[in-house]
Design a protein around this motif. Structure first.
Motif, PDB file in Angstrom:
ATOM      1  N   GLN A 160      70.567  -7.259  88.627  1.00 39.91           N
ATOM      2  CA  GLN A 160      70.213  -8.677  88.667  1.00 39.91           C
ATOM      3  C   GLN A 160      68.831  -8.921  89.256  1.00 39.91           C
ATOM      4  N   SER A 161      68.151  -7.866  89.741  1.00 40.15           N
ATOM      5  CA  SER A 161      66.847  -8.083  90.374  1.00 40.15           C
ATOM      6  C   SER A 161      65.862  -8.602  89.344  1.00 40.15           C
ATOM      7  N   PRO A 162      65.310  -9.791  89.540  1.00 37.72           N
ATOM      8  CA  PRO A 162      64.456 -10.398  88.524  1.00 37.72           C
ATOM      9  C   PRO A 162      63.094  -9.754  88.434  1.00 37.72           C
ATOM     10  N   VAL A 218      68.749  -7.036 101.936  1.00 38.65           N
ATOM     11  CA  VAL A 218      68.497  -6.312 100.692  1.00 38.65           C
ATOM     12  C   VAL A 218      69.696  -6.308  99.749  1.00 38.65           C
ATOM     13  N   LEU A 219      70.905  -6.551 100.270  1.00 36.63           N
ATOM     14  CA  LEU A 219      72.115  -6.561  99.438  1.00 36.63           C
ATOM     15  C   LEU A 219      72.898  -7.850  99.696  1.00 36.63           C
ATOM     16  N   LEU A 234      69.589   3.133  95.184  1.00 40.11           N
ATOM     17  CA  LEU A 234      69.541   2.317  96.402  1.00 40.11           C
ATOM     18  C   LEU A 234      68.098   2.112  96.863  1.00 40.11           C
ATOM     19  N   ILE A 235      67.316   3.175  96.869  1.00 40.32           N
ATOM     20  CA  ILE A 235      65.925   3.046  97.331  1.00 40.32           C
ATOM     21  C   ILE A 235      65.142   2.112  96.413  1.00 40.32           C
ATOM     22  N   GLU A 236      65.429   2.171  95.128  1.00 40.49           N
ATOM     23  CA  GLU A 236      64.748   1.251  94.207  1.00 40.49           C
ATOM     24  C   GLU A 236      65.150  -0.185  94.487  1.00 40.49           C
ATOM     25  N   VAL A 237      66.422  -0.419  94.738  1.00 44.85           N
ATOM     26  CA  VAL A 237      66.886  -1.778  95.057  1.00 44.85           C
ATOM     27  C   VAL A 237      66.235  -2.267  96.346  1.00 44.85           C
ATOM     28  N   ASN A 247      63.340  -1.320  97.631  1.00 46.83           N
ATOM     29  CA  ASN A 247      61.929  -1.599  97.358  1.00 46.83           C
ATOM     30  C   ASN A 247      61.747  -2.957  96.695  1.00 46.83           C
ATOM     31  N   ASN A 248      62.534  -3.229  95.648  1.00 47.67           N
ATOM     32  CA  ASN A 248      62.392  -4.494  94.932  1.00 47.67           C
ATOM     33  C   ASN A 248      62.803  -5.684  95.799  1.00 47.67           C
ATOM     34  N   ALA A 249      63.866  -5.519  96.574  1.00 48.29           N
ATOM     35  CA  ALA A 249      64.335  -6.626  97.415  1.00 48.29           C
ATOM     36  C   ALA A 249      63.299  -6.985  98.470  1.00 48.29           C
ATOM     37  N   LEU A 250      62.655  -5.964  99.070  1.00 47.08           N
ATOM     38  CA  LEU A 250      61.688  -6.265 100.137  1.00 47.08           C
ATOM     39  C   LEU A 250      60.377  -6.819  99.577  1.00 47.08           C
ATOM     40  N   VAL A 251      60.050  -6.508  98.335  1.00 46.82           N
ATOM     41  CA  VAL A 251      58.921  -7.204  97.684  1.00 46.82           C
ATOM     42  C   VAL A 251      59.287  -8.669  97.476  1.00 46.82           C
ATOM     43  N   ARG A 252      60.510  -8.890  96.970  1.00 41.64           N
ATOM     44  CA  ARG A 252      60.942 -10.246  96.637  1.00 41.64           C
ATOM     45  C   ARG A 252      61.142 -11.106  97.885  1.00 41.64           C
ATOM     46  N   GLU A 253      61.824 -10.553  98.887  1.00 45.69           N
ATOM     47  CA  GLU A 253      62.222 -11.352 100.046  1.00 45.69           C
ATOM     48  C   GLU A 253      61.147 -11.423 101.126  1.00 45.69           C
ATOM     49  N   LYS A 254      60.375 -10.322 101.283  1.00 47.04           N
ATOM     50  CA  LYS A 254      59.432 -10.274 102.414  1.00 47.04           C
ATOM     51  C   LYS A 254      57.987 -10.059 101.969  1.00 47.04           C
TER      52      LYS A 254
END
Length: 1536
Positions: free
Chosen positions: A815-817, A1045-1046, A1075-1078, A1080-1087
């Motif tokens: 679901q990561s956009p 991140v989750l 997991l590491i890819e998720v 990475n993407n989450a911390l770009v998106r959120e932070k």
């Protein structure tokens, strides 16, 4: 109200209220321990449909078995059941029944090796056994019973079985054949009896009167049962009696174990299980299996006899607990008390004065009308939970696997079996109701599949005379006919081959009899009915091709041996050898044949028997030595017979030979040669003799020796083949042709009567029964010996095979956009790639050769057998080497099967060489090497500057959280950068180890495994199941990062208090990458953090730490892993593990707590030991010498050379250890070396008996918990000093020196260093059992002994120089062989020179040149002048002379039978004994001279020193775990 009455002294009287309160509290505690979830159980808990069908007709027989049981008197204070002055009950378990009918005891001798099905064992190692008996309810012999017994023996350690059957006379002798191993002389015998055996004739009439007092039970419940498409009445008397048999068994088996397993034969164990442990309070803890199905059918009886207990069960809201699963561990005392309590209750409530079990049957006769019953398991469980003798703990089990589609096939479903075995989260047993379905004719396989009656022998039979093999098979055929079996031969009238194909149930065939035409075997295999018993002797390698077995590596195998192995691999169930020597010879050349069993050949008892009249007295007459042979083969020893003819004292003896012989077999003195005139004449000839002479070699099993023994002759035999197995104590062996033969003859004559009285020849009937026993086992196990590899691709020897997977992203990741965006908003890298431009720094690979045997601490291993190993790697976070790390690695290796270790440390250069020494076994050529690297190895120089800038972007992490921590009485800051990096190392390890296993264990070194644990299994759906450890501590510190991140996963988390941070986890590489890819993407998106992992995590961690919150690799991975689809993680809840208490008082492992953790199977299978942490903060009173190894004491008086080989070696070793930075102290060093060793020695090195009885220093070290003795042993003295042969059935009494060696080793040693494998084997052969044997050869002085600086002259056109040397004139040095060579060598081709000491009678007769020894330099020059080194010495533990010769570049011709072959390897050729074989060995060496010379290998002084240091270091770190204090560990259970 009824109290649960027990014998006096067991339960203190309480008020009713107190009793109820106590019971309630106990039930609450037990239910909490069980952690029970609500699941639905099986639809047949003890199979009311008749789990073990008994024919409901009485079997009342007169007479009794030949085996009489005489039981003990009733125990004192036994239950009497007195409730009033006028009513007395008899407890049947207080008495032993005398002379019961139809009780049989297994009397067959034990076989060479327990028969085993590799399929059923799976990846488990065989259980070592315990002292608990198994009582099995067996309707009749079938494959289900065979599998049940096999698995109880091999997987669960039961060694004694008691079978209760319907028809003992028909079934017991068959059932005994299904035992994997029959009892040996020291074992309790297996027993088989009938359900009717428990009762008198009068009682049986009551029980089996269908219209009598128990008529309702005989009629069965109102509902009928469906069987094979028909509805049947279901009489219950047989069903009741099998319950009572489980409970009454001690009446007929008075030596029954105190706790025993009662089990139905259709319950198939599939995995090991710990039934009994001992708790930390010293009490026994017994597992009570529990299921969730309502126990309505059993509760009416329980309410009647235990009203308070059943009422409490309902009050506690646990009314649905059930304990009827087909097996239970009974305690005899608890059972006796329960039977007494039942009697009291039924007398009080029902006025039933009948004793048990008749009182229960009266109640059952009423209950059955309502479809209710008595259950032995349920009733016992309710009672046992309220007994004070032992502690029962509930274990909840899900629905077990069962054999599906029984109406389609009654054969064990192998797929279902493997699913149950490989899935550790299902019950450890299967259900396979083969007999029940067969009983109702609903098995399509038919009668022939279940009843064994027909044997096919794949042999063309011929009328005699026609070869020994034909004679034997004819005799066996007649014997099998006599036992009621139908036997078909391949060439029988009416097409025997076709008859075997159609009706043969077991095949018997010789080694390669099929000659490549295996169609019949393939047909049987496809039809699931292949049971081949493979009859093998030889091997051909020896018996036909006369090759020696004294080799480092065998020559290429003959095609016949290869074919034998091929047939055996593909088709055989068991392999019958005629002698143990034949087994060992086959294994020695590399054959690995299935289920080896020794059954000797039979001889014709009508021809070969002792004289009917006693032989004349031996005094005053010549003794007649006779020999015979049916062949003129060279291996029959005609050369030895001619030697005896020339050297025998014919004033004392006659020497006669009868049989075929070569033309040059011509007597020169008194030997008389007779023609063979048939078997009868041979038998008469043998009976005319006094001693039989057997000089033949390479004999798998000599019929001639058996015939002589049968005629009453003790045997004088040539050692080195099967003669010793056949003769046993009825003969004396000699090693080779020569004076030793005459000495053996005199020894036999001196003890003639003793040897003659020891003659034993098994009867034809005994041998036939042994064959039938093996055949019967193979019949019942036939489709479980050969596994379809396609069906079980996950069941390799390496454990579950990790699948190659296509990455599948979990829902959250999908679901990561912003996945895979451009440089403005994405991370281009998922899992960091392996560095290519810059090699990672400080990565070390273990290159040390494998030790002879993995080093082991018996204390740490406990009662567990060593794990056979699997393919999962272990990644260990190790601060630095210490005892905690050594223990962690030892247990991961031995208890849990890890074979490859990757260590991540702080300082690789300092710590990795030390850590490699702590690995129990170093990696060998075919294994992946162990690795050791730094946390810093994962990063570039620029990245390291960022990480370790204490005032930079991660300053908060370097400062640590606001709260300080208490260490050694002080509050200190707690910087967290190192803590973060060790988390990242666990996750980044694939970056530096590209051949890492797909799944790997990441573990902290202070987590100590204490028991085996299955981390990875394969589920029903074929997916991997990975164990996920879970604890109940709130995960508050970790959740902030996980929410970031989750977010969806944390929001949907149903159990917010679940935590997964326990110090270890199984990572899957593909899941980890996702997991590491998720992240990475989450911390770009959120932070907005564009740095890749792990720097983005550090940026978040730098913020979170201010609130005392952190990232956790374990918690974050667990949250993610439960929501992906590649592998299946299954939670396992664990209580708090035991820690090492009193760490500030002592950093030494608390042995008592370790044993408690290991022995209590209801605790987590690991404990905590944070040794390094406490040592780092100086809170360990032991101080620095306990943790850092630097000082070695050598218990030896050093002398300046020249001074003996041992002194020379220890001087060289001392210099080598000095060069490696160790401080070495000798016993006679200046300034009182002994005192210095006492005060500062950390490891002791000593020779075998160097203490000479003065063991005070060892006792001092032991009492101070710092004893680490490396014991240097050679010999044994038995051989090396006393020149006794190793070719014996039983050794002579041990010399005092060897006894002393064993005594010192037992009490004080950690490891034992031998100089050769031969020395190790010789010590074991004479009965010594020395700890942790390691082979490290002696070192030689490299400054003296080295190859010539210039190449040797070409060999063509000149004589080759053979040189020999010795520092001693000892007789074992082979001077007789050298003189023989002097007489027989071709001096036109060779020179022969000797240098050294020698006896006075060592005189040259032809060309031998004898030189004086002028010192080591002269010996070295002498060796370099030669071409070939000659080593004729015997009984050499490790020859320095051979090592010196090889160091000077010489290939070796050596006398076999000692250590020379170990030292030489392929750099030489051996000869067996003095004679022509010696000349052949020289010629073979010369023919392949360059190849042998190129194979010379002599380890360097540095290599040898390093190996010694490796063993010493391991002993240092394991020192206080090698010698267990029995008082500290008295609470741990024994091996039984």
């Amino acid at each position: 109200m009824v109290q649960v009455k027990k014998p006096a002294g067991r339960i203190k009287p309480k008020s009713t209220t107190a009793t109820i309160r106590s019971i309630a509290l106990r039930m609450i505690i037990l239910s909490t321990l069980a952690n029970v979830f609500i699941y639905e159980f099986i639809d047949h808990p003890e199979h009311l449909e008749d789990a073990d069908h008994m024919t409901d007709t009485p079997r009342i027989r007169d007479g009794s078995s030949s085996n009489t049981f005489m039981g003990p008197k009733a125990p004192e204070n036994s239950y009497t059941g007195r409730t009033s002055a006028n009513s007395a009950l008899i407890n049947p378990l207080d008495t032993t029944m005398k002379n019961p009918k139809n009780v049989f005891v297994d009397n067959i001798g034990h076989q060479y090796q327990a028969l085993v099905s590799p399929f059923l064992i799976g990846n488990y190692s065989r259980h070592e056994g315990h002292g608990m008996d198994a009582v099995i309810m067996a309707s009749a012999p079938d494959s289900a019973l065979a599998v049940c017994v096999h698995n109880l023996y091999h997987l669960q350690g039961f060694r004694r079985f008691i079978f209760v059957v319907n028809d003992a006379k028909a079934h017991c002798h068959i059932i005994f054949d299904l035992l994997p191993q029959h009892g040996g002389p020291q074992d309790k015998k297996h027993i088989c009896l009938e359900h009717n055996s428990f009762y008198t004739d009068a009682e049986l009439k009551r029980l089996w009167n269908e219209s009598g007092e128990f008529h309702n039970i005989h009629s069965g419940p109102p509902e009928k049962v469906l069987r094979a498409g028909k509805y049947y009445s279901n009489p219950r008397m047989g069903w009741y009696l099998q319950q009572f048999s489980k409970m009454l068994i001690s009446r007929l088996v008075p030596d029954l174990s105190e706790q025993y397993l009662a089990i139905d034969s259709d319950i198939i164990p599939v995995r090991p299980i710990e039934y009994i442990s001992r708790g930390y309070d010293g009490k026994l803890t017994i597992m009570m299996p529990q299921v969730q199905k309502k126990p309505d059918q059993w509760r009416d009886f329980s309410r009647l006899v235990f009203p308070e207990l059943e009422r409490q069960k309902s009050t506690l809201r646990k009314p649905n607990k059930n304990y009827v699963v087909g097996w239970m561990i009974f305690d005899r005392t608890v059972l006796r008390d329960m039977v007494g309590t039942i009697g009291e209750a039924l007398l009080r409530e029902k006025q039933l004065r009948d004793q048990f079990p008749f009182n229960v049957l009266h109640v059952g006769n009423e209950l059955i009308k309502e479809n209710n019953y008595f259950s032995e398991f349920y009733t016992y469980a309710i009672f046992a939970f309220n007994h004070t003798k032992v502690k029962y703990v509930e274990k909840f089990f899900e629905k077990p696997h069962r054999n599906r589609d029984m109406h389609e096939s009654c054969i064990l479903d192998q797929v279902i079996y493997k699913q149950a075995q490989d899935d550790s989260f299902t019950p450890p047993w299967n259900i396979w109701e083969e007999h029940k379905y067969h009983h109702f004719d609903s098995c399509p396989e038919g009668e022939a599949y279940f009843n064994f009656s027909t044997i096919g022998i794949w042999h063309d039979f011929h009328p005699p005379p026609w070869g020994g093999g034909n004679q034997f098979l004819l005799a066996l055929r007649h014997g099998l006919d006599d036992l009621g079996m139908k036997v078909i031969g391949k060439n029988d009238p009416g097409d025997g081959t076709k008859q075997i194909r159609e009706s043969g149930q077991v095949l018997l065939a010789n080694a390669i009899t099929f000659k490549g035409k295996n169609e019949i075997l393939e047909d049987f295999k496809k039809e699931n009915r292949l049971a081949l018993v493979h009859r093998v002797d030889g091997p051909y390698y020896v018996a036909r091709y006369f090759r020696t077995l004294n080799f480092k590596e065998p020559e290429p195998l003959p095609k016949e041996d290869k074919k034998t192995q091929e047939i055996n691999d593909q088709y055989a169930c068991a392999t019958v050898f005629q002698s143990k020597w034949s087994i060992d010879a086959n294994f020695k050349i590399g054959l690995n044949l299935k289920n080896p069993v020794v059954i000797p050949n039979m001889i014709d008892e009508t021809l070969f028997y002792p004289p009917k009249e006693s032989r004349p007295k031996r005094e005053g007459r010549k003794l007649r030595i006779v020999a015979s042979s049916h062949s003129d083969n060279v291996r029959k020893g005609f050369d030895t017979m001619l030697w005896l003819d020339q050297n025998l004292d014919f004033d004392k003896y006659e020497l006669l030979f009868m049989g075929g012989h070569p033309k040059d077999f011509i007597p020169k003195r008194g030997l008389q040669v007779l023609k063979e005139l048939g078997s009868e004449a041979v038998a008469d000839f043998l009976r005319s003799g006094d001693i039989y002479f057997a000089p033949s070699r390479f004999e798998p099993a000599s019929n001639a020796v058996s015939e002589a023994l049968a005629c009453g002759l003790p045997v004088l035999y040539q050692e080195g083949s099967s003669h010793g197995d056949l003769a046993g104590k009825a003969g004396v062996g000699f090693e080779s042709t020569g004076p030793g033969l005459l000495r053996a003859l005199e020894q036999l004559v001196a003890n003639y009567d003793e040897h003659a009285s020891s003659i034993y020849v098994p009867s034809m009937q005994d041998i036939t029964k042994s064959y039938l026993s093996t055949m019967r086992w193979c019949f019942y196990m036939r489709h479980l010996m050969l596994v379809d590899p396609e069906a079980f691709s996950s069941s390799s020897g390496e454990g579950p095979v990790p699948q190659q997977r296509t990455p599948q992203l979990p829902a959250q990741a999908k679901q990561s956009p912003q996945r895979n965006l451009n440089d403005q908003g994405t991370i281009s890298q998922t899992m960091p790639k392996q560095r290519s431009a810059q090699n990672p720094r400080n990565i070390f690979v273990d290159k040390l050769d494998a030790n002879y045997q993995p080093l082991t601490s018996d204390f740490l291993l406990g009662n567990y057998s060593r794990h056979e190993g699997h393919g999962i790697n272990a990644v260990i976070m190790a601060a630095s080497p210490d005892s905690s790390l050594a223990t962690n690695v030892h247990n991961l290796y031995h208890l849990q099967g890890f074979r490859r270790f990757i260590f991540v440390v702080n300082d690789a250069e300092a710590d990795c060489p030390v850590i490699f020494d702590l690995v129990p076994q170093h990696a060998t050529g075919n294994e992946k090497k162990h690795m050791c690297l730094e946390h810093n190895s994962f990063y570039t120089d620029a990245e390291l500057k960022r990480l370790w800038d204490v005032n930079g972007e991660f300053k908060n992490i370097h400062d640590g959280p606001p709260e300080k921590v208490l260490r050694a009485g002080k509050y200190i800051s707690n910087p967290r950068m190192g803590w973060y990096l060790q988390q990242f190392s666990k996750m980044l390890i694939p970056r530096l180890v590209p051949d890492l296993s797909d799944q790997y264990l990441a573990i902290d070194s202070d987590v100590i495994p204490v028991r085996p644990l299955e981390y990875v299994t394969k589920g029903d759906d074929g997916r991997l199941n990975l164990l996920m450890p879970q604890c109940q501590k709130p995960p508050l510190q970790w959740r902030d990062f996980s929410r970031l991140v989750l977010p969806e996963i944390e929001r949907d988390k149903k159990y917010p208090r679940k935590n997964y941070v326990v110090g270890w986890m199984i990572f899957d590489q593909s899941v980890l990458s996702d997991l590491i890819e998720v992240i990475n993407n989450a911390l770009v998106r959120e932070k907005g953090f564009k740095d890749p992992f792990p720097f983005n995590v550090l940026q978040v961690g730098n913020e979170l730490i201010k609130e005392n919150n952190y990232f956790s690799e374990f918690y974050t991975y667990a949250m993610f892993a439960f929501n992906q689809t590649k592998v299946n993680y299954v939670e396992k809840f664990y209580e708090r593990p035991l820690g090492n208490t009193g760490m500030h008082e002592s950093c030494v492992l608390n042995q008592t707590l370790y044993k408690q953790a290991q022995d209590d199977s209801f605790r987590p299978p690991w404990k905590l030991w944070e040794e390094h942490k406490y040592h780092r903060f100086n809170s360990c009173p032991e101080g620095e010498p306990y943790f850092n190894f630097s000082t070695i004491g050598i218990w030896h008086d050093f002398h300046t050379p020249p001074w003996g080989g041992g002194n020379q070696f220890l001087l060289a070793l001392r210099h080598g250890l000095d060069d490696l930075g160790m401080k070495v102290i000798g016993k006679n060093d200046p300034g009182d070396g002994t005192k210095q060793i006492r005060e500062s020695g950390q490891v002791l090195l000593a020779n075998a008996i160097t203490f000479k009885g003065k063991n005070e220093i060892l006792e001092d070290f032991k009492s101070e918990n710092r004893l680490a003795l490396v014991h240097r042993v050679d010999g044994p003295y038995y051989v090396a000093r006393y020149f006794r042969t190793l070719n014996f059935t039983e050794p002579e009494p041990l010399p005092k020196e060897d006894k002393k060696t064993q005594e010192i080793n037992d009490q004080y040693a950690c490891a034992t260093v031998f100089q050769s494998k031969w020395s190790t084997d010789a010590n074991i052969k004479i009965g010594l059992n020395l700890k942790n044997p390691v082979v490290i050869p002696n070192m030689i002085d490299e400054t003296l002994f080295y190859p010539p600086k210039e190449s040797r002259p070409k060999r063509e056109g000149r004589k080759l120089r053979i040189v020999a040397s010795s520092h001693s004139g000892n007789q074992r040095k082979g001077f007789d062989t050298m003189m023989w060579l002097d007489e027989h060598l071709d001096f036109d081709k060779y020179e022969l020179l000797f240098m050294g000491g020698h006896p006075d009678d060592f005189v040259s007769k032809r060309g031998l040149q004898i030189l004086k020894e002028l010192g080591s330099e002269a010996v070295a020059d002498f060796l370099r002048s030669g071409d070939i080194y000659f080593a004729p010495s015997r009984f050499e533990p490790a020859s320095n002379a051979v090592s010196e010769a090889m160091a000077c570049g010489l290939p070796v011709v050596y006398q076999e039978g000692s250590s020379h072959g170990d030292l030489v390897g392929k750099a030489g050729v051996g000869f067996e004994s003095t004679g022509p074989g010696l000349l052949e060995a020289i010629e073979r060496l010369v023919a392949n001279y360059d190849e042998h010379a190129a194979a010379i290998y002599v380890p360097s002084m540095k290599d040898i020193t390093q190996k010694y240091l490796s063993v010493m270091r391991w002993c240092f770190f394991m020192r206080h775990l090698m010698l267990e204090n029995p008082e500290e560990s008295s609470s741990s259970p024994s091996g039984d």
